[in-house]
Design an enzyme around this catalytic site. Structure first.
Site, short mmCIF file in Angstrom:
data_model
loop_
_atom_site.label_atom_id
_atom_site.label_comp_id
_atom_site.label_asym_id
_atom_site.label_seq_id
_atom_site.Cartn_x
_atom_site.Cartn_y
_atom_site.Cartn_z
N HIS A 159 8.46 11.07 12.45
CA HIS A 159 7.04 8.99 12.01
C HIS A 159 6.03 10.11 11.89
O HIS A 159 4.46 9.84 12.47
CB HIS A 159 6.73 7.91 13.75
CG HIS A 159 6.30 6.80 12.63
ND1 HIS A 159 7.12 5.92 13.48
CD2 HIS A 159 5.18 6.42 12.07
CE1 HIS A 159 6.40 4.93 13.04
NE2 HIS A 159 5.07 5.57 11.65
N ASP A 196 11.57 9.36 8.36
CA ASP A 196 10.55 9.53 9.19
C ASP A 196 10.19 8.86 10.01
O ASP A 196 9.42 9.39 10.98
CB ASP A 196 9.28 9.69 8.47
CG ASP A 196 7.92 9.73 8.70
OD1 ASP A 196 7.70 11.18 9.49
OD2 ASP A 196 6.72 9.13 8.87
N VAL A 219 10.01 6.79 4.79
CA VAL A 219 8.77 5.94 5.32
C VAL A 219 8.25 4.82 6.19
O VAL A 219 6.82 4.50 6.37
CB VAL A 219 7.38 6.86 4.54
CG1 VAL A 219 8.58 8.53 4.23
CG2 VAL A 219 7.54 5.78 3.01
N ALA A 220 9.46 3.73 5.71
CA ALA A 220 8.90 2.33 6.53
C ALA A 220 8.75 2.35 8.11
O ALA A 220 7.70 2.98 8.22
CB ALA A 220 9.47 1.12 5.47
N ARG A 221 9.67 1.63 8.55
CA ARG A 221 10.56 1.37 9.47
C ARG A 221 11.58 1.50 10.20
O ARG A 221 12.86 0.77 8.84
CB ARG A 221 9.85 0.00 10.24
CG ARG A 221 8.89 -0.59 10.44
CD ARG A 221 7.62 0.34 11.15
NE ARG A 221 7.13 -0.51 11.68
CZ ARG A 221 5.75 0.73 12.69
NH1 ARG A 221 5.53 1.55 12.48
NH2 ARG A 221 5.59 0.28 13.74
N GLU A 273 12.55 5.90 18.47
CA GLU A 273 11.35 6.87 18.41
C GLU A 273 11.09 7.43 20.07
O GLU A 273 10.35 6.01 21.18
CB GLU A 273 10.26 6.21 17.54
CG GLU A 273 11.61 6.66 15.98
CD GLU A 273 10.07 5.87 15.48
OE1 GLU A 273 8.42 5.80 15.35
OE2 GLU A 273 9.90 5.94 14.01
N THR A 307 0.41 -1.30 0.01
CA THR A 307 -0.73 -0.18 0.11
C THR A 307 1.05 1.27 0.05
O THR A 307 0.84 2.10 -1.06
CB THR A 307 -0.99 0.09 1.21
OG1 THR A 307 -2.28 -0.91 1.35
CG2 THR A 307 -1.92 1.17 0.96
N LEU A 308 2.01 1.27 0.93
CA LEU A 308 2.69 2.15 0.84
C LEU A 308 3.27 2.58 -0.18
O LEU A 308 3.25 4.17 -0.68
CB LEU A 308 3.21 2.47 2.55
CG LEU A 308 2.58 2.55 3.38
CD1 LEU A 308 4.41 2.67 4.50
CD2 LEU A 308 2.09 2.94 3.66
#
Length: 305
Positions: A272, A248, A222-224, A253, A143-144
């Site tokens: 994030h 991101d 923008v994943a992990r 975090e 999806t991403l």
């Protein structure tokens, strides 16, 4: 799914106020309330993260796509159904990734920094460039990744991808399998990471992968955070082996104040925030409603355990 008492866990405030999500669920056939870690009064819970007390409930829904912090074996052993929110983030993450690439190419971050100093500053004439015709490799075409590819293709980037099966997806030219990752990224101006965190993807973007990238290339994650070897990335940036990065997500975090990433040139740090969207509560509520209307647990949407 047969649920009579549904809790919205306080942890969802990372995305929206719990009461807002509870309000979006006012039309479901269950008693909905906001709960803390004491979930003795509910059968199921909608949550941002794992809490040990959730194990043993009938159902736990994670409002994120990522669920790597959920001990799935424990949930399975307890007979607890676990679902996630994959499928709702393609637009927000895709637009964020595109925005980050535009900022790096058009030097928008430099102008914002100059604005805070009230400084009328322009970059060197040969620094800004346009994204049109630049090559982007999207690592992960779920999806991403598809959300990124769609928007990058729309502005004229040449988009390739990496996924387990080499079948082309819309808005990509060539799709490589993971064993051809080095080849896939070797001529890309941007490499966007959009894979979930699994045993296979942890540390996927390591020193060897970074060395295979062009020295004028940018990494977008923008994943992990743990998909990228952060120390190797910092070393590559320090050595000018990469032009920069837009990040991101991070191994730790919030990103610690001591991290060198805060101070590196041409590194954009966002907290994030790529999935955030004012429509997030309703998107989650749609998934929850769909699950509550299912009679057969085997057909539960987005089931991960």
């Amino acid at each position: 799914m047969d649920v009579s008492r549904l809790g919205v866990h306080d942890s969802v405030r990372a995305v929206c106020p719990p009461a807002v999500l509870a309000e979006r669920l006012r039309d479901v056939d269950a008693d909905v309330s906001v709960v803390d870690d004491d979930v003795t009064g509910v059968d199921a819970v909608v949550t941002f993260g794992h809490v040990d007390a959730f194990v043993g409930l009938d159902w736990v829904h994670c409002i994120r796509a990522g669920y790597d912090d959920f001990p799935l074996d424990a949930y399975r052993d307890a007979g607890t159904v676990v679902t996630n929110s994959t499928g709702i983030h393609g637009t927000s993450v895709g637009e964020t990734a595109l925005g980050l690439m535009l900022s790096l190419a058009r030097r928008l971050h430099e102008y914002r920094d100059a604005q805070t100093e009230r400084s009328w500053t322009t970059p060197a004439w040969d620094t800004p460039f346009t994204l049109r015709d630049e090559r982007l490799t999207v690592v992960g075409l779920g999806t991403l990744g598809r959300g990124i590819a769609t928007r990058a293709d729309a502005i004229g980037m040449r988009v390739d991808g990496v996924r387990r099966t080499p079948t082309r997806t819309p808005h990509t030219r060539t799709v490589y399998t993971p064993d051809r990752l080095h080849e896939a990224i070797s001529d890309a101006r941007f490499v966007a990471v959009a894979v979930p965190l699994t045993d296979a993807t942890r540390g996927l973007i390591d020193a060897d992968v970074l060395a295979a990238m062009r020295d004028d290339a940018y990494l977008v994650n923008v994943a992990r955070g743990a998909v990228v070897d952060e120390d190797a990335l910092i070393a590559a940036l320090d050595a000018d082996a990469l032009a920069g990065a837009a990040l991101d997500v991070f191994e730790t975090e919030p990103l610690p104040e001591s991290s060198p990433l805060w101070d590196l040139d041409d590194v954009l740090v966002t907290p994030h925030a790529a999935p955030l969207d004012r429509a997030y509560p309703e998107a989650v509520a749609r998934i929850v409603r769909t699950t509550l209307r299912r009679d057969d647990g085997a057909d539960v949407v987005n089931r991960v355990a």
